[in-house]
Every structure is written in structure tokens, then in C-alpha cells.
Design an enzyme around this catalytic site. Structure first.
Site, mmCIF file in Angstrom:
data_model
loop_
_atom_site.group_PDB
_atom_site.id
_atom_site.type_symbol
_atom_site.label_atom_id
_atom_site.label_comp_id
_atom_site.label_asym_id
_atom_site.label_seq_id
_atom_site.Cartn_x
_atom_site.Cartn_y
_atom_site.Cartn_z
ATOM 1 N N LYS A 1 0.803 -1.230 0.000
ATOM 2 C CA LYS A 1 0.000 0.000 0.000
ATOM 3 C C LYS A 1 0.835 1.280 0.000
ATOM 4 O O LYS A 1 0.388 2.315 -0.464
ATOM 5 C CB LYS A 1 -0.957 0.012 1.202
ATOM 6 C CG LYS A 1 -2.164 -0.893 1.019
ATOM 7 C CD LYS A 1 -3.137 -0.691 2.169
ATOM 8 C CE LYS A 1 -4.384 -1.510 1.970
ATOM 9 N NZ LYS A 1 -5.428 -1.171 2.945
ATOM 10 N N GLY B 1 -1.956 1.559 10.099
ATOM 11 C CA GLY B 1 -2.524 2.063 8.845
ATOM 12 C C GLY B 1 -4.038 2.201 8.917
ATOM 13 O O GLY B 1 -4.606 3.156 8.364
ATOM 14 N N ALA B 2 -4.692 1.284 9.610
ATOM 15 C CA ALA B 2 -6.149 1.322 9.691
ATOM 16 C C ALA B 2 -6.613 2.557 10.467
ATOM 17 O O ALA B 2 -7.508 3.286 10.023
ATOM 18 C CB ALA B 2 -6.659 0.049 10.353
ATOM 19 N N GLY C 1 -16.676 -4.213 10.992
ATOM 20 C CA GLY C 1 -16.069 -3.540 9.847
ATOM 21 C C GLY C 1 -16.455 -4.101 8.483
ATOM 22 O O GLY C 1 -15.870 -3.700 7.471
ATOM 23 N N THR D 1 1.469 2.535 21.611
ATOM 24 C CA THR D 1 2.704 3.266 21.319
ATOM 25 C C THR D 1 2.301 4.691 20.953
ATOM 26 O O THR D 1 1.854 4.952 19.837
ATOM 27 C CB THR D 1 3.456 2.604 20.138
ATOM 28 O OG1 THR D 1 3.549 1.207 20.388
ATOM 29 C CG2 THR D 1 4.839 3.189 19.943
ATOM 30 N N ASN E 1 -3.257 5.255 21.297
ATOM 31 C CA ASN E 1 -2.536 4.038 20.911
ATOM 32 C C ASN E 1 -1.544 3.630 21.993
ATOM 33 O O ASN E 1 -1.027 4.476 22.727
ATOM 34 C CB ASN E 1 -1.785 4.277 19.592
ATOM 35 C CG ASN E 1 -1.278 2.975 19.004
ATOM 36 O OD1 ASN E 1 -2.009 1.990 18.944
ATOM 37 N ND2 ASN E 1 -0.031 2.944 18.554
HETATM 38 P P1 ATR Z 1 -3.041 -1.994 10.580
HETATM 39 O O1 ATR Z 1 -2.270 -1.580 9.370
HETATM 40 O O2 ATR Z 1 -4.139 -2.964 10.323
HETATM 41 O O3 ATR Z 1 -3.516 -0.821 11.341
HETATM 42 P P2 ATR Z 1 -0.749 -2.414 12.305
HETATM 43 O O4 ATR Z 1 -0.042 -1.296 11.630
HETATM 44 O O5 ATR Z 1 -0.016 -3.678 12.575
HETATM 45 O O6 ATR Z 1 -2.029 -2.839 11.488
HETATM 46 O O7 ATR Z 1 -1.367 -1.834 13.656
HETATM 47 C C1 ATR Z 1 -1.848 -2.669 14.671
HETATM 48 C C2 ATR Z 1 -2.423 -1.824 15.780
HETATM 49 O O8 ATR Z 1 -2.880 -2.671 16.847
HETATM 50 C C3 ATR Z 1 -1.412 -0.886 16.430
HETATM 51 O O9 ATR Z 1 -2.096 0.278 16.841
HETATM 52 C C4 ATR Z 1 -0.957 -1.682 17.665
HETATM 53 O O10 ATR Z 1 -0.445 -0.922 18.732
HETATM 54 P P3 ATR Z 1 1.127 -0.479 18.742
HETATM 55 O O11 ATR Z 1 1.222 0.607 17.711
HETATM 56 O O12 ATR Z 1 1.385 -0.028 20.120
HETATM 57 O O13 ATR Z 1 1.901 -1.710 18.358
HETATM 58 C C5 ATR Z 1 -2.251 -2.276 18.071
HETATM 59 N N1 ATR Z 1 -2.068 -3.428 18.950
HETATM 60 C C6 ATR Z 1 -1.677 -4.681 18.604
HETATM 61 N N2 ATR Z 1 -1.643 -5.487 19.689
HETATM 62 C C7 ATR Z 1 -2.024 -4.716 20.763
HETATM 63 C C8 ATR Z 1 -2.224 -4.957 22.147
HETATM 64 N N3 ATR Z 1 -2.028 -6.160 22.668
HETATM 65 N N4 ATR Z 1 -2.649 -3.920 22.912
HETATM 66 C C9 ATR Z 1 -2.875 -2.707 22.400
HETATM 67 N N5 ATR Z 1 -2.723 -2.420 21.086
HETATM 68 C C10 ATR Z 1 -2.302 -3.406 20.273
#
Ligand code: ATR
Length: 297
Positions: free
Chosen positions: A71, A134-135, A256, A157, A155
Site C-alpha cells: 500500500k 494504517g487502519a 467492519g 505506542t 494508541n
Molecule cells: P493496521 O495496518 O491494520 O492498522 P498495524 O499497523 O499492525 O495494522 O497496527 C496494529 C495496531 O494494533 C497498532 O495500533 C498496535 O499498537 P502499537 O502501535 O502499540 O503496536 C495495536 N495493537 C496490537 N496489539 C495490541 C495490544 N495487545 N494492545 C494494544 N494495542 C495493540
């Protein structure tokens, strides 16, 4: 449908693509609308995206959807990029224009159309978006475009939430998006300071996605009680833990799958110049629900 010498080919490039529901969406739309086109999935690994795009041009392919992991990387291979897709930094739809492709982002449109279909007003709304990938980024751009009044992106992070806020605010030309850590979700005071109450809650992380379905990024009942409605961008399972919490609080909860339908419809409309009616959209949505139910068995 019959594939003839005249049939226009469309498709999806990404990896993996074998379980994509997009062929169902586009082939059914083509059939219902009587268009001589077909849609197939092309597995394309990261390093092959350049060859895939030039091959698609050489083969006269009229349009493509683009998914993970291309993407972002596909942008440099295009003749032009729509300004919104450029600001989002992600392209999910290529439309043949002359001797190149123009890149669009229809995920942004998909979210807005889902909200509209669910009777959720985004204009002037206060919204909490959970996520930083990204979402979440696409959702925040969608909300900004639709005129939401206040957007808090929370978020785990926080740095990633900050980057989303920076990008959307630069595009919008004002401080609309406020970045936060995930702690604000279960801290009533902090949350209310940022978002007030009666906010739309959008779950845009991967937390709760099949097969790890019993988790939610927030468990505090007060978070759900203070929301007016919620959308989880996950559609497998059909009802996530996040959605269950909303329902327990008496709030409307949506998954979704409609967003997926409407991003597809938006791509289809860009490719064909034809508008998909509400009745046709409903038929495709019913087929998608049936397909997802079959997969869950
Ligand atoms: P996408 O492109 O689908 O958004 P991604 O970039 O992998 O996928 O993002 C995943 C999201 O889920 C991120 O916001 C991630 O938080 P971090 O940015 O802190 O990694 C979040 N996420 C995944 N596992 C998590 C968890 N156990 N608790 C809280 N947030 C989580």
C-alpha cells in the site's frame, strides 16, 4: 459469468490474497450491473510489486486493488496519486489513466460510507479512535474529511498516535486530532478532558481479531457507557469483545464488514464510472455475510 475476448480484467495484488473477499464483491457487482469484467487475486510478494504493476499495464489491466505489503511502496510506481491518498500515505486502488495508473485510497471513503449506512453522523462528532497503524490512520483521515469536531487517537505506542495526528492536522490545516496513550481509555477524567462524553468509539487495532477473540483494547465499562455508539473495524469474528462491551452498555455496535463492502464499491465506481445502487449494495452485503458465516463454521 462468461469470460470472453472482450472481458476487462481487474484484480487484487498483495500477499497473502487467497482468502480475500474482494473477488466476491467485484464479480457480483459486475454480474448485477451487467458489466463485461472479471476480478481475480494475484499473489505478489514484496519485491515483485514493480514487475506486477508494469506487467498489469502491459496486459491492459484496467484497475487493481492493492493490499499488504504494497500500500505504501506502490506509490512510486504510479503515473499520479490522488491528493487524499497522497496525504494518507497509502494507496489501495489503481485506476488506469492513459499509459499509467492513478492511485486512490478508498478505505477512507469506506469508513465514511459505513458510518452513514449505520446512521452515525460524523460531522461535528467527537470521536475516540483506538490504534496507531494504517487502519487507524485511514479512519482519522476519513473523520477529518467528514468534518468531525474532535478526534482523539489513542494508541499503546503513543509516538505512532502522534505521527497520525501530525499528518492529519497538517492536511486539515488545524489542530483537530489529539494524540494520546491507551491509558486515557480507562481514565475517566483524562478521557473526558479530551473527548467529553457521547463520543463515537472506533476500534482500529488488531486486538480481538480471530483467533484471539476474547480480548479488547479497553475493558472499563465506563468507557462504553460514555460512548454514543461504536465501530470495530474487525469483521472476523462478527461480534468482537469490544462490540459485546458496547452492547452490554446499551450502545449500538457495528463491525467492519460494511467498511470492506464500501471500500470495494468506491473502487468499483472509480473503475467503471457507474454508481452502485443501495439495493445492489445490500445484495452484495448479504452474500458477504453468508460467506463469512460459512468460513466461521
Ligand atoms: P493496521 O495496518 O491494520 O492498522 P498495524 O499497523 O499492525 O495494522 O497496527 C496494529 C495496531 O494494533 C497498532 O495500533 C498496535 O499498537 P502499537 O502501535 O502499540 O503496536 C495495536 N495493537 C496490537 N496489539 C495490541 C495490544 N495487545 N494492545 C494494544 N494495542 C495493540
Amino acid at each position: 459469468m462468461e469470460i470472453k475476448g472482450t472481458t476487462q480484467v481487474y484484480g487484487l495484488i498483495g500477499s497473502p490474497v487467497a482468502h480475500s473477499i474482494s473477488p466476491l464483491i467485484h464479480n457480483m457487482l459486475a454480474e448485477k450491473m451487467g458489466l463485461d469484467m472479471t476480478y481475480a487475486c494475484f499473489p505478489v510478494a514484496g519485491e515483485d510489486v514493480r514487475a506486477a504493476v508494469s506487467g498489469a499495464l502491459a496486459l491492459g489491466i484496467r484497475g487493481l486493488n492493492v493490499t499488504v505489503p504494497h500500500k505504501q511502496s506502490v506509490r512510486s510506481l504510479l503515473g499520479s496519486v490522488d491528493p487524499l491518498a497522497d496525504a494518507v500515505g497509502a494507496v489501495n486502488t489503481l485506476v488506469r489513466t492513459g499509459d499509467g495508473f492513478t492511485g486512490y485510497n478508498t478505505d477512507v471513503e469506506g469508513f465514511a460510507r459505513e458510518a452513514a449506512a449505520c446512521g452515525i453522523r460524523l460531522r461535528d462528532a467527537s470521536v475516540i479512535v483506538i490504534g496507531g497503524g494504517g487502519a487507524a490512520r485511514g479512519v482519522c483521515f476519513s473523520l477529518a474529511r467528514e468534518g468531525s469536531g474532535r478526534i482523539v487517537v489513542a494508541n499503546r505506542t503513543q509516538e505512532k498516535a502522534r505521527r497520525i495526528a501530525e499528518a492529519v492536522n497538517a492536511w486539515k490545516g488545524k489542530e483537530l486530532v489529539i494524540p494520546a496513550g491507551i491509558d486515557i481509555l480507562s481514565d475517566r477524567k483524562k478521557r473526558q478532558n479530551l473527548a467529553g462524553s457521547g463520543y463515537l468509539a472506533v476500534q482500529a487495532t488488531s486486538v480481538g481479531l480471530y483467533p484471539d477473540t476474547e480480548v479488547s483494547p479497553v475493558d472499563d465499562p465506563d468507557f462504553f457507557a460514555q460512548a454514543s455508539a461504536g465501530i470495530d473495524i474487525i469483521y472476523n469474528p462478527e461480534e468482537t469483545r469490544f462490540m459485546k462491551y458496547l452492547s452490554q452498555a446499551g450502545r449500538p455496535a457495528h463491525n467492519g464488514l460494511l467498511m470492506l463492502l464500501y471500500q470495494g464499491i468506491a473502487s468499483f465506481e472509480l473503475w467503471t464510472g457507474r454508481e452502485v445502487s443501495g439495493a445492489t449494495a445490500a445484495q452484495v452485503y448479504a452474500a458477504m455475510q453468508q460467506e463469512m458465516a460459512g468460513r466461521r463454521k
